[in-house]
Design a protein around this motif. Structure first.
Motif, PDB file in Angstrom:
ATOM      1  N   SER A  12      -7.407  -4.284  12.057  1.00  0.00           N
ATOM      2  CA  SER A  12      -8.397  -4.381  13.035  1.00  0.00           C
ATOM      3  C   SER A  12      -9.447  -2.965  13.074  1.00  0.00           C
ATOM      4  O   SER A  12     -10.890  -3.332  12.825  1.00  0.00           O
ATOM      5  CB  SER A  12      -8.127  -4.395  14.124  1.00  0.00           C
ATOM      6  OG  SER A  12      -9.200  -4.855  15.310  1.00  0.00           O
ATOM      7  N   THR A  13      -8.927  -1.974  13.213  1.00  0.00           N
ATOM      8  CA  THR A  13      -9.733  -0.712  12.973  1.00  0.00           C
ATOM      9  C   THR A  13     -10.456  -0.801  11.917  1.00  0.00           C
ATOM     10  O   THR A  13     -11.622  -0.433  11.805  1.00  0.00           O
ATOM     11  CB  THR A  13      -8.929   0.246  13.389  1.00  0.00           C
ATOM     12  OG1 THR A  13      -8.245   0.305  14.627  1.00  0.00           O
ATOM     13  CG2 THR A  13      -9.936   1.662  13.396  1.00  0.00           C
ATOM     14  N   LEU A  14      -9.706  -1.010  10.603  1.00  0.00           N
ATOM     15  CA  LEU A  14     -10.275  -0.791   9.300  1.00  0.00           C
ATOM     16  C   LEU A  14     -11.311  -1.834   9.127  1.00  0.00           C
ATOM     17  O   LEU A  14     -12.469  -1.812   8.649  1.00  0.00           O
ATOM     18  CB  LEU A  14      -9.012  -1.329   8.239  1.00  0.00           C
ATOM     19  CG  LEU A  14      -9.480  -1.013   7.026  1.00  0.00           C
ATOM     20  CD1 LEU A  14      -9.904   0.294   6.623  1.00  0.00           C
ATOM     21  CD2 LEU A  14      -8.194  -1.482   5.999  1.00  0.00           C
ATOM     22  N   LYS A  15     -11.287  -3.254   9.674  1.00  0.00           N
ATOM     23  CA  LYS A  15     -12.273  -4.470   9.492  1.00  0.00           C
ATOM     24  C   LYS A  15     -13.473  -3.730  10.323  1.00  0.00           C
ATOM     25  O   LYS A  15     -14.510  -4.228   9.679  1.00  0.00           O
ATOM     26  CB  LYS A  15     -11.765  -5.523  10.261  1.00  0.00           C
ATOM     27  CG  LYS A  15     -12.566  -6.638  10.139  1.00  0.00           C
ATOM     28  CD  LYS A  15     -11.730  -7.862  10.636  1.00  0.00           C
ATOM     29  CE  LYS A  15     -12.655  -9.104  10.143  1.00  0.00           C
ATOM     30  NZ  LYS A  15     -11.873 -10.371  10.856  1.00  0.00           N
ATOM     31  N   SER A  16     -13.490  -3.295  11.432  1.00  0.00           N
ATOM     32  CA  SER A  16     -14.388  -2.848  12.116  1.00  0.00           C
ATOM     33  C   SER A  16     -15.547  -1.576  11.790  1.00  0.00           C
ATOM     34  O   SER A  16     -16.514  -1.127  12.374  1.00  0.00           O
ATOM     35  CB  SER A  16     -14.371  -2.548  13.670  1.00  0.00           C
ATOM     36  OG  SER A  16     -13.437  -1.890  13.974  1.00  0.00           O
ATOM     37  N   MET A  27      -7.124  -0.632   1.344  1.00  0.00           N
ATOM     38  CA  MET A  27      -6.440  -0.385   2.585  1.00  0.00           C
ATOM     39  C   MET A  27      -5.641  -1.824   3.127  1.00  0.00           C
ATOM     40  O   MET A  27      -4.530  -1.634   3.325  1.00  0.00           O
ATOM     41  CB  MET A  27      -7.220   0.253   3.354  1.00  0.00           C
ATOM     42  CG  MET A  27      -7.418   1.771   3.158  1.00  0.00           C
ATOM     43  SD  MET A  27      -5.921   2.688   3.069  1.00  0.00           S
ATOM     44  CE  MET A  27      -5.201   2.158   4.680  1.00  0.00           C
ATOM     45  N   GLU A  28      -6.293  -2.625   3.169  1.00  0.00           N
ATOM     46  CA  GLU A  28      -5.792  -3.890   3.639  1.00  0.00           C
ATOM     47  C   GLU A  28      -4.697  -4.416   2.948  1.00  0.00           C
ATOM     48  O   GLU A  28      -3.558  -4.944   3.340  1.00  0.00           O
ATOM     49  CB  GLU A  28      -6.888  -5.038   3.663  1.00  0.00           C
ATOM     50  CG  GLU A  28      -8.199  -4.895   4.634  1.00  0.00           C
ATOM     51  CD  GLU A  28      -9.212  -6.050   4.447  1.00  0.00           C
ATOM     52  OE1 GLU A  28      -8.970  -6.996   3.645  1.00  0.00           O
ATOM     53  OE2 GLU A  28      -9.908  -5.921   5.424  1.00  0.00           O
ATOM     54  N   LEU A  30      -2.707  -2.556   1.084  1.00  0.00           N
ATOM     55  CA  LEU A  30      -1.584  -1.778   1.200  1.00  0.00           C
ATOM     56  C   LEU A  30      -0.927  -1.936   2.493  1.00  0.00           C
ATOM     57  O   LEU A  30       0.236  -1.827   2.608  1.00  0.00           O
ATOM     58  CB  LEU A  30      -2.155  -0.460   1.132  1.00  0.00           C
ATOM     59  CG  LEU A  30      -2.578   0.144  -0.539  1.00  0.00           C
ATOM     60  CD1 LEU A  30      -3.033   1.613  -0.435  1.00  0.00           C
ATOM     61  CD2 LEU A  30      -1.134   0.143  -1.204  1.00  0.00           C
ATOM     62  N   LEU A  31      -1.680  -2.150   3.696  1.00  0.00           N
ATOM     63  CA  LEU A  31      -1.169  -2.403   4.926  1.00  0.00           C
ATOM     64  C   LEU A  31      -0.573  -3.849   5.107  1.00  0.00           C
ATOM     65  O   LEU A  31       0.780  -3.530   5.449  1.00  0.00           O
ATOM     66  CB  LEU A  31      -2.268  -2.395   5.773  1.00  0.00           C
ATOM     67  CG  LEU A  31      -2.946  -0.872   6.128  1.00  0.00           C
ATOM     68  CD1 LEU A  31      -4.117  -1.115   6.827  1.00  0.00           C
ATOM     69  CD2 LEU A  31      -2.076  -0.060   6.938  1.00  0.00           C
ATOM     70  N   ILE A  32      -1.036  -4.684   4.341  1.00  0.00           N
ATOM     71  CA  ILE A  32      -0.409  -6.068   4.464  1.00  0.00           C
ATOM     72  C   ILE A  32       0.934  -5.784   3.418  1.00  0.00           C
ATOM     73  O   ILE A  32       2.155  -6.552   3.859  1.00  0.00           O
ATOM     74  CB  ILE A  32      -1.285  -7.097   3.649  1.00  0.00           C
ATOM     75  CG1 ILE A  32      -2.488  -7.323   4.720  1.00  0.00           C
ATOM     76  CG2 ILE A  32      -0.522  -8.303   3.279  1.00  0.00           C
ATOM     77  CD1 ILE A  32      -3.364  -8.110   4.133  1.00  0.00           C
ATOM     78  N   GLY A  33       1.210  -5.011   2.475  1.00  0.00           N
ATOM     79  CA  GLY A  33       2.164  -4.798   1.546  1.00  0.00           C
ATOM     80  C   GLY A  33       3.356  -4.159   2.592  1.00  0.00           C
ATOM     81  O   GLY A  33       4.470  -4.531   2.365  1.00  0.00           O
ATOM     82  N   ILE A  34       2.910  -3.186   3.415  1.00  0.00           N
ATOM     83  CA  ILE A  34       3.849  -2.618   4.379  1.00  0.00           C
ATOM     84  C   ILE A  34       4.484  -3.838   5.290  1.00  0.00           C
ATOM     85  O   ILE A  34       5.626  -3.868   5.501  1.00  0.00           O
ATOM     86  CB  ILE A  34       3.067  -1.397   5.361  1.00  0.00           C
ATOM     87  CG1 ILE A  34       3.058  -0.290   4.169  1.00  0.00           C
ATOM     88  CG2 ILE A  34       3.881  -1.061   6.290  1.00  0.00           C
ATOM     89  CD1 ILE A  34       2.257   1.051   5.009  1.00  0.00           C
ATOM     90  N   LYS A  35       3.737  -4.754   5.672  1.00  0.00           N
ATOM     91  CA  LYS A  35       3.955  -5.619   6.823  1.00  0.00           C
ATOM     92  C   LYS A  35       5.147  -6.503   6.040  1.00  0.00           C
ATOM     93  O   LYS A  35       6.260  -6.893   6.533  1.00  0.00           O
ATOM     94  CB  LYS A  35       2.778  -6.519   7.186  1.00  0.00           C
ATOM     95  CG  LYS A  35       2.183  -5.905   8.462  1.00  0.00           C
ATOM     96  CD  LYS A  35       0.949  -6.814   8.627  1.00  0.00           C
ATOM     97  CE  LYS A  35       1.416  -8.121   9.557  1.00  0.00           C
ATOM     98  NZ  LYS A  35       0.295  -8.653  10.138  1.00  0.00           N
ATOM     99  N   MET A  36       5.105  -6.773   4.643  1.00  0.00           N
ATOM    100  CA  MET A  36       5.593  -7.696   3.913  1.00  0.00           C
ATOM    101  C   MET A  36       7.116  -6.936   3.754  1.00  0.00           C
ATOM    102  O   MET A  36       8.255  -7.341   3.915  1.00  0.00           O
ATOM    103  CB  MET A  36       5.139  -8.141   2.658  1.00  0.00           C
ATOM    104  CG  MET A  36       3.983  -9.190   2.825  1.00  0.00           C
ATOM    105  SD  MET A  36       3.116  -9.171   1.181  1.00  0.00           S
ATOM    106  CE  MET A  36       4.400  -9.614   0.014  1.00  0.00           C
ATOM    107  N   LEU A  74      -5.504   6.563   1.649  1.00  0.00           N
ATOM    108  CA  LEU A  74      -4.796   5.685   0.551  1.00  0.00           C
ATOM    109  C   LEU A  74      -3.394   6.184   0.187  1.00  0.00           C
ATOM    110  O   LEU A  74      -2.625   5.410  -0.003  1.00  0.00           O
ATOM    111  CB  LEU A  74      -5.866   5.433  -0.580  1.00  0.00           C
ATOM    112  CG  LEU A  74      -7.062   4.625  -0.380  1.00  0.00           C
ATOM    113  CD1 LEU A  74      -8.058   4.652  -1.358  1.00  0.00           C
ATOM    114  CD2 LEU A  74      -6.523   2.873   0.086  1.00  0.00           C
ATOM    115  N   GLU A  75      -3.538   7.522   0.003  1.00  0.00           N
ATOM    116  CA  GLU A  75      -2.347   8.161  -0.631  1.00  0.00           C
ATOM    117  C   GLU A  75      -1.388   8.265   0.475  1.00  0.00           C
ATOM    118  O   GLU A  75      -0.070   8.118   0.077  1.00  0.00           O
ATOM    119  CB  GLU A  75      -2.847   9.723  -0.875  1.00  0.00           C
ATOM    120  CG  GLU A  75      -1.292  10.388  -1.476  1.00  0.00           C
ATOM    121  CD  GLU A  75      -0.880   9.915  -2.652  1.00  0.00           C
ATOM    122  OE1 GLU A  75       0.025  10.143  -3.094  1.00  0.00           O
ATOM    123  OE2 GLU A  75      -2.003   9.120  -3.611  1.00  0.00           O
TER     124      GLU A  75
END
Length: 92
Positions: A12-16, A27-28, A30-36, A74-75
């Motif tokens: 959400s922070t990233l989106k805004s 970033m999205e 990578l973050l979704i990858g972490i959720k998975m 990103l890193e």
């Protein structure tokens, strides 16, 4: 469940943010990858990354307060993913 909420807050922070589109998309992803990865049983739950620290880092980058910028973020996320992948219990 709190871990998923933290990732959602990061998204959400990233989106805004005013970050460039390609960086946001990376970033999205990578973050979704972490959720998975959080859906998979991880050997030793102590290996779950500090997602509150990640949220703080995302906020700093999105507001321009981070010295290491988008590339540093990103890193950071890539390292979190790598550490989670290395802890997967693949013996099943």
């Amino acid at each position: 469940m709190n871990e998923y909420n933290l990732i959602n807050r990061c998204l959400s922070t990233l989106k805004s943010s005013k970050m460039d589109v390609m960086s946001k998309l990376r970033m999205e992803s990578l973050l979704i990858g972490i959720k998975m990865l959080m859906l998979v049983d991880i050997a030793g739950q102590d290996s779950t990354p500090d997602l509150e620290e990640l949220l703080l880092h995302v906020k700093e980058v999105c507001t321009g307060e981070s010295a290491d910028g988008v590339n540093g973020l990103l890193e950071h996320v890539r390292k979190l993913q790598s550490s989670m992948v290395s802890c997967l219990d693949l013996s099943c």
